[in-house]
Design an enzyme around this catalytic site. Structure first.
Site, PDB file in Angstrom:
ATOM      1  N   LYS A 118      65.363  85.032  34.484  1.00  0.00           N
ATOM      2  CA  LYS A 118      65.325  83.800  33.690  1.00  0.00           C
ATOM      3  C   LYS A 118      63.914  83.246  33.562  1.00  0.00           C
ATOM      4  O   LYS A 118      63.568  82.661  32.541  1.00  0.00           O
ATOM      5  CB  LYS A 118      66.229  82.728  34.317  1.00  0.00           C
ATOM      6  N   LYS A 201      74.507  92.826  29.713  1.00  0.00           N
ATOM      7  CA  LYS A 201      75.625  91.903  29.929  1.00  0.00           C
ATOM      8  C   LYS A 201      75.906  91.096  28.661  1.00  0.00           C
ATOM      9  O   LYS A 201      74.967  90.673  27.992  1.00  0.00           O
ATOM     10  CB  LYS A 201      75.224  90.972  31.077  1.00  0.00           C
ATOM     11  N   LYS A 204      75.770  84.340  26.546  1.00  0.00           N
ATOM     12  CA  LYS A 204      75.669  83.309  25.515  1.00  0.00           C
ATOM     13  C   LYS A 204      74.232  83.164  25.038  1.00  0.00           C
ATOM     14  O   LYS A 204      73.982  82.551  24.004  1.00  0.00           O
ATOM     15  CB  LYS A 204      76.239  81.977  26.001  1.00  0.00           C
TER      16      LYS A 204
HETATM   17  P1  AMP Z   1      77.553  81.343  33.435  1.00  0.00           P
HETATM   18  O1  AMP Z   1      78.053  81.193  32.053  1.00  0.00           O
HETATM   19  O2  AMP Z   1      76.343  82.203  33.537  1.00  0.00           O
HETATM   20  O3  AMP Z   1      77.467  80.034  34.180  1.00  0.00           O
HETATM   21  O4  AMP Z   1      78.668  82.180  34.179  1.00  0.00           O
HETATM   22  C1  AMP Z   1      79.909  81.617  34.558  1.00  0.00           C
HETATM   23  C2  AMP Z   1      80.805  82.659  35.163  1.00  0.00           C
HETATM   24  O5  AMP Z   1      81.105  83.665  34.192  1.00  0.00           O
HETATM   25  C3  AMP Z   1      80.213  83.395  36.363  1.00  0.00           C
HETATM   26  O6  AMP Z   1      81.251  83.650  37.292  1.00  0.00           O
HETATM   27  C4  AMP Z   1      79.714  84.670  35.752  1.00  0.00           C
HETATM   28  O7  AMP Z   1      79.652  85.710  36.707  1.00  0.00           O
HETATM   29  C5  AMP Z   1      80.774  84.951  34.687  1.00  0.00           C
HETATM   30  N1  AMP Z   1      80.228  85.758  33.594  1.00  0.00           N
HETATM   31  C6  AMP Z   1      79.246  85.412  32.716  1.00  0.00           C
HETATM   32  N2  AMP Z   1      78.986  86.419  31.860  1.00  0.00           N
HETATM   33  C7  AMP Z   1      79.821  87.440  32.206  1.00  0.00           C
HETATM   34  C8  AMP Z   1      80.042  88.770  31.703  1.00  0.00           C
HETATM   35  N3  AMP Z   1      79.358  89.252  30.668  1.00  0.00           N
HETATM   36  N4  AMP Z   1      80.998  89.524  32.308  1.00  0.00           N
HETATM   37  C9  AMP Z   1      81.711  89.048  33.349  1.00  0.00           C
HETATM   38  N5  AMP Z   1      81.539  87.821  33.879  1.00  0.00           N
HETATM   39  C10 AMP Z   1      80.617  87.020  33.313  1.00  0.00           C
END
Ligand code: AMP
Ligand code: TRP
Length: 341
Positions: A118, A201, A204
């Site tokens: 990041k 991955k 967003k």
């Molecule tokens: P974040 O949006 O980064 O705060 O992620 C929130 C949750 O979603 C966390 O548990 C991440 O590990 C999961 N997550 C985010 N992107 C992915 C992805 N591409 N595949 C699986 N889990 C995800």
């Protein structure tokens, strides 16, 4: 090793920074709902204090927090059975994070790959908060003495750090106060990849909207993105081994499996020998079938943000009732004088 002296309690969090993706749904939300429905004590948090470690426009942050709450509820989180709230309304998170900033070592945080990703090339210009972020995440979890944390694969290293912080605190103060948490990283949905590049991955923050499915996408958009997802010309093999060097194909199989509550093996067995001309439309139908009702419910809930705010306020009060006594005990262990009654 799991810690058996603490009652099982699940905690997890999602950042309200931009919209929810299929990755968030399969890697997090869907599994949060399963844990709730299994009758476990569940606490889910919109981690707004984590979001501001990078710049957030205040109006957009407010909107994203409410939309995330709507996403949680639309996906099946019941605010009566789970505690659902936003982090900044419970001050114990930030207070315990300070204690953990004094427990965690610089060297530990410097190893965090998410910070390196990041912060990018210009790490000198990253916020101090972005660097200290994992200590706040440890505080989120440990303020509730949570024992299990369902997350996607990308959060594994942060949870190892949470265990290290708990162990060092317990060791330094000669107590068994914080549990050593178990990461719960199970199932086909814990690493949903980009629809444009099966080695990246789904995120967003990817500049290409075609790389992801957003929970706010309508049925046509979902179907179109899946039909246009990058693949190869080969048919599906009859076993998963045949997908070892085909990351895009493997990703679509995983997505199908996670949406249908099947194993990836069962999906491959069902579609063995079929090309993507058959598989992609089947996947698109399945995805629309599962996601369209969530999308519709999110839209409905967003029409009444006062009600969403009320739910979050109520969740915060319940969260605070658990976290404040734990924080008080922690301060006492550390030797901070508490003179108020
Ligand atoms: P974040 O949006 O980064 O705060 O992620 C929130 C949750 O979603 C966390 O548990 C991440 O590990 C999961 N997550 C985010 N992107 C992915 C992805 N591409 N595949 C699986 N889990 C995800
Ligand atoms: N760091 C997590 C992410 O980026 C979000 C998060 C913050 C979290 N605090 C948490 C996840 C506590 C689980 C438990 O996805």
């Amino acid at each position: 090793m799991s810690d058996t002296s603490f009652a099982p309690r699940i905690f997890s969090g999602i950042q309200p920074s931009g919209g929810l993706t299929l990755g968030n749904y399969l890697g997090a939300l869907k599994r949060f709902v399963q844990a709730q429905d299994a009758g476990t004590d569940t606490i889910y948090c919109m981690v707004d204090l984590h979001a501001i470690t990078v710049w957030q426009d205040p109006a957009k942050l407010r909107h994203a927090t409410r939309e995330l709450a709507a996403g949680f509820i639309a996906a099946g989180i019941d605010p009566a059975r789970s505690i659902l709230f936003n982090q900044s309304q419970v001050s114990a998170h930030a207070e315990l994070a300070w204690i953990f900033n004094c427990v965690a070592r610089m060297g530990w945080l410097k190893r965090m790959t998410q910070f390196k990703d990041k912060a990018g090339k210009n790490a000198e210009n990253a916020s101090v908060g972005l660097f200290a972020y994992p200590a706040l995440m440890a505080a989120d979890i440990l303020a509730y003495h949570a024992t299990h944390v369902p997350v996607g694969e990308d959060q594994k290293q942060h949870l190892e750090l949470t265990r290290d912080i708990a162990a060092k605190f317990n060791h330094d103060f000669g107590v068994e106060f914080f549990p050593i948490v178990e990461p719960v990283i199970e199932g086909a949905g814990t690493r949903v990849m980009s629809l444009r590049d099966g080695t990246k991955k789904m995120s967003k923050s990817d500049p290409s909207d075609m790389s992801r499915i957003n929970l706010t996408d309508d049925a046509d958009t979902i179907a179109q993105k899946l039909r246009k997802a990058r693949t190869d010309p080969e048919p599906l093999p009859d076993s998963l081994d045949g997908l070892a060097d085909r990351p895009e194909a493997r990703n679509l199989v995983n997505i199908y499996a996670a949406l249908a509550d099947m194993t990836p093996d069962a999906v491959v067995a069902q579609y063995a020998g079929q090309g993507f001309g058959t598989f992609k439309p089947a996947l698109a139908d399945l995805a629309v079938d599962k996601l369209a009702p969530i999308n519709a419910e999110m839209t409905r809930l967003m029409q009444d943000v006062t009600e969403i705010d009320r739910i979050l306020g109520e969740g915060a009060a319940r969260a605070n009732a658990i976290a404040q006594p734990i924080l008080d005990q922690c301060y006492d262990i550390v030797g901070l004088v508490r003179a108020r009654a």
